[in-house]
Design a protein around this motif. Structure first.
Motif, PDB file in Angstrom:
ATOM      1  N   LEU A   1      11.107  -6.576   0.488  1.00 29.38           N
ATOM      2  CA  LEU A   1      11.718  -7.871   0.202  1.00 29.38           C
ATOM      3  C   LEU A   1      11.758  -8.170  -1.292  1.00 29.38           C
ATOM      4  CD1 LEU A   1      10.036  -9.894   3.087  1.00 29.38           C
ATOM      5  CD2 LEU A   1      12.232  -8.689   3.094  1.00 29.38           C
ATOM      6  N   SER A   2      11.366  -7.199  -2.100  1.00 29.61           N
ATOM      7  CA  SER A   2      11.411  -7.365  -3.545  1.00 29.61           C
ATOM      8  C   SER A   2      12.848  -7.647  -3.960  1.00 29.61           C
ATOM      9  CB  SER A   2      10.892  -6.102  -4.214  1.00 29.61           C
ATOM     10  OG  SER A   2      10.949  -6.234  -5.595  1.00 29.61           O
ATOM     11  N   GLY A   3      13.039  -8.702  -4.712  1.00 28.75           N
ATOM     12  CA  GLY A   3      14.387  -9.076  -5.134  1.00 28.75           C
ATOM     13  C   GLY A   3      15.115  -9.954  -4.135  1.00 28.75           C
ATOM     14  N   GLU A   4      14.490 -10.162  -2.969  1.00 28.78           N
ATOM     15  CA  GLU A   4      15.099 -11.048  -1.971  1.00 28.78           C
ATOM     16  C   GLU A   4      14.623 -12.484  -2.216  1.00 28.78           C
ATOM     17  OE1 GLU A   4      17.396 -10.098   0.165  1.00 28.78           O
ATOM     18  OE2 GLU A   4      17.217  -7.967  -0.316  1.00 28.78           O
ATOM     19  N   ASN A   5      15.115 -13.381  -1.419  1.00 30.19           N
ATOM     20  CA  ASN A   5      14.763 -14.790  -1.511  1.00 30.19           C
ATOM     21  C   ASN A   5      13.255 -14.996  -1.335  1.00 30.19           C
ATOM     22  OD1 ASN A   5      14.272 -17.500  -0.263  1.00 30.19           O
ATOM     23  ND2 ASN A   5      16.451 -17.710  -0.671  1.00 30.19           N
ATOM     24  N   GLU A   6      12.652 -15.841  -2.163  1.00 33.46           N
ATOM     25  CA  GLU A   6      11.210 -16.112  -2.092  1.00 33.46           C
ATOM     26  C   GLU A   6      10.815 -16.662  -0.721  1.00 33.46           C
ATOM     27  OE1 GLU A   6       7.246 -16.434  -2.965  1.00 33.46           O
ATOM     28  OE2 GLU A   6       8.799 -15.336  -4.043  1.00 33.46           O
ATOM     29  N   ALA A   7      11.686 -17.476  -0.134  1.00 34.62           N
ATOM     30  CA  ALA A   7      11.389 -18.046   1.189  1.00 34.62           C
ATOM     31  C   ALA A   7      11.242 -16.938   2.235  1.00 34.62           C
ATOM     32  CB  ALA A   7      12.491 -19.026   1.607  1.00 34.62           C
ATOM     33  N   LEU A   8      11.968 -15.853   2.054  1.00 37.73           N
ATOM     34  CA  LEU A   8      11.893 -14.734   2.992  1.00 37.73           C
ATOM     35  C   LEU A   8      10.535 -14.041   2.882  1.00 37.73           C
ATOM     36  CD1 LEU A   8      13.436 -13.168   5.136  1.00 37.73           C
ATOM     37  CD2 LEU A   8      14.416 -11.770   3.316  1.00 37.73           C
ATOM     38  N   ARG A   9      10.038 -13.882   1.649  1.00 35.22           N
ATOM     39  CA  ARG A   9       8.712 -13.271   1.474  1.00 35.22           C
ATOM     40  C   ARG A   9       7.628 -14.163   2.069  1.00 35.22           C
ATOM     41  NH1 ARG A   9      10.370 -11.909  -3.728  1.00 35.22           N
ATOM     42  NH2 ARG A   9       8.685 -12.969  -4.748  1.00 35.22           N
ATOM     43  N   LYS A  10       7.788 -15.456   1.924  1.00 34.12           N
ATOM     44  CA  LYS A  10       6.818 -16.391   2.527  1.00 34.12           C
ATOM     45  C   LYS A  10       6.872 -16.292   4.043  1.00 34.12           C
ATOM     46  CE  LYS A  10       6.566 -19.781  -1.177  1.00 34.12           C
ATOM     47  NZ  LYS A  10       6.947 -21.105  -1.646  1.00 34.12           N
ATOM     48  N   ARG A  11       8.067 -16.130   4.560  1.00 33.91           N
ATOM     49  CA  ARG A  11       8.254 -15.991   6.015  1.00 33.91           C
ATOM     50  C   ARG A  11       7.524 -14.751   6.525  1.00 33.91           C
ATOM     51  NH1 ARG A  11       8.553 -15.719  10.666  1.00 33.91           N
ATOM     52  NH2 ARG A  11      10.298 -15.928  12.098  1.00 33.91           N
ATOM     53  N   ALA A  12       7.596 -13.654   5.773  1.00 35.66           N
ATOM     54  CA  ALA A  12       6.904 -12.432   6.167  1.00 35.66           C
ATOM     55  C   ALA A  12       5.391 -12.625   6.106  1.00 35.66           C
ATOM     56  CB  ALA A  12       7.326 -11.270   5.277  1.00 35.66           C
ATOM     57  N   SER A  13       4.915 -13.324   5.088  1.00 37.51           N
ATOM     58  CA  SER A  13       3.461 -13.509   4.955  1.00 37.51           C
ATOM     59  C   SER A  13       2.907 -14.409   6.052  1.00 37.51           C
ATOM     60  CB  SER A  13       3.098 -14.035   3.568  1.00 37.51           C
ATOM     61  OG  SER A  13       3.424 -15.391   3.440  1.00 37.51           O
TER      62      SER A  13
END
Length: 197
Positions: free
Chosen positions: A110-122
């Motif tokens: 998710l590097s370079g993707e939307n920050e909200a998406l990384r939060k969703r994964a976490s």
């Protein structure tokens, strides 16, 4: 496993996971994904309005699979020690069987993707930690197994073990299996996890 041909939506997700597994350094583009699936980009967008939605669907798949099985463990097992061991093993075996998905859950893909998406994964790992904390607390109430030094610290310890094994799996190019020698390592991990009440 069903002999039915997967739906176009599932085929898209399957191709995405395969790319994540076989070409870890690749930048995922909708054009490349459409080629891999054998459809046009327009057809891809009919199933997923954005790449973000594809990643979200993968995270939802992981959540549905792991937490449905987790509920089964909680229903079938009363002993907190067995519940915790089976939950940890479930997560590690799931990771092992879904290598490309591990790269989404740990945020690497998710590097370079939307920050909200990384939060969703976490949130996947946050939810796991909450479940582990609950198992530890219930073990204390029902069985007199006092988590040492506390349920939050015990849950943190177990999560560090699981996330570390998954991270090493990804870093090794999927050669160091997360569930390898699980029983011995689990025994070492949990030796100081509980003290008798």
């Amino acid at each position: 496993m069903s002999n039915q041909k997967p739906s176009r939506r599932d085929a898209i997700l399957q191709s995405l996971v395969e790319i994540l597994e076989t070409d870890p350094g690749a930048r995922i583009t909708t054009a490349g994904l459409a080629r891999a699936v054998g459809v046009t980009e327009a057809a891809l967008y009919r199933h997923f309005p954005s790449k973000r939605k594809m990643f979200e669907a993968l995270i939802e798949f992981a959540e549905d699979t792991v937490f449905t099985r987790c509920q089964r463990i909680l229903q079938e097992q009363d002993d907190a020690r067995i519940r915790l061991q089976q939950l940890a093993q479930l997560v590690l075996v799931f990771a092992e069987r879904n290598p490309g998905l591990c790269r989404v859950l740990n945020g690497e893909a998710l590097s370079g993707e939307n920050e909200a998406l990384r939060k969703r994964a976490s949130q996947f790992f946050d939810r796991l930690e909450t479940q582990i904390r609950q198992i530890l607390k219930e073990g204390e109430i029902r069985q007199g197994l006092r988590p040492h030094p506390s349920a939050p610290r015990g849950a943190d310890w177990v999560m560090t073990f699981m996330e570390g094994r998954i991270q090493r799996f990804v870093r090794s190019g999927f050669s160091r299996l997360p569930s390898a020698e699980f029983d011995d390592q689990w025994q070492m991990l949990t030796q100081g996890l509980w003290t008798s009440a």
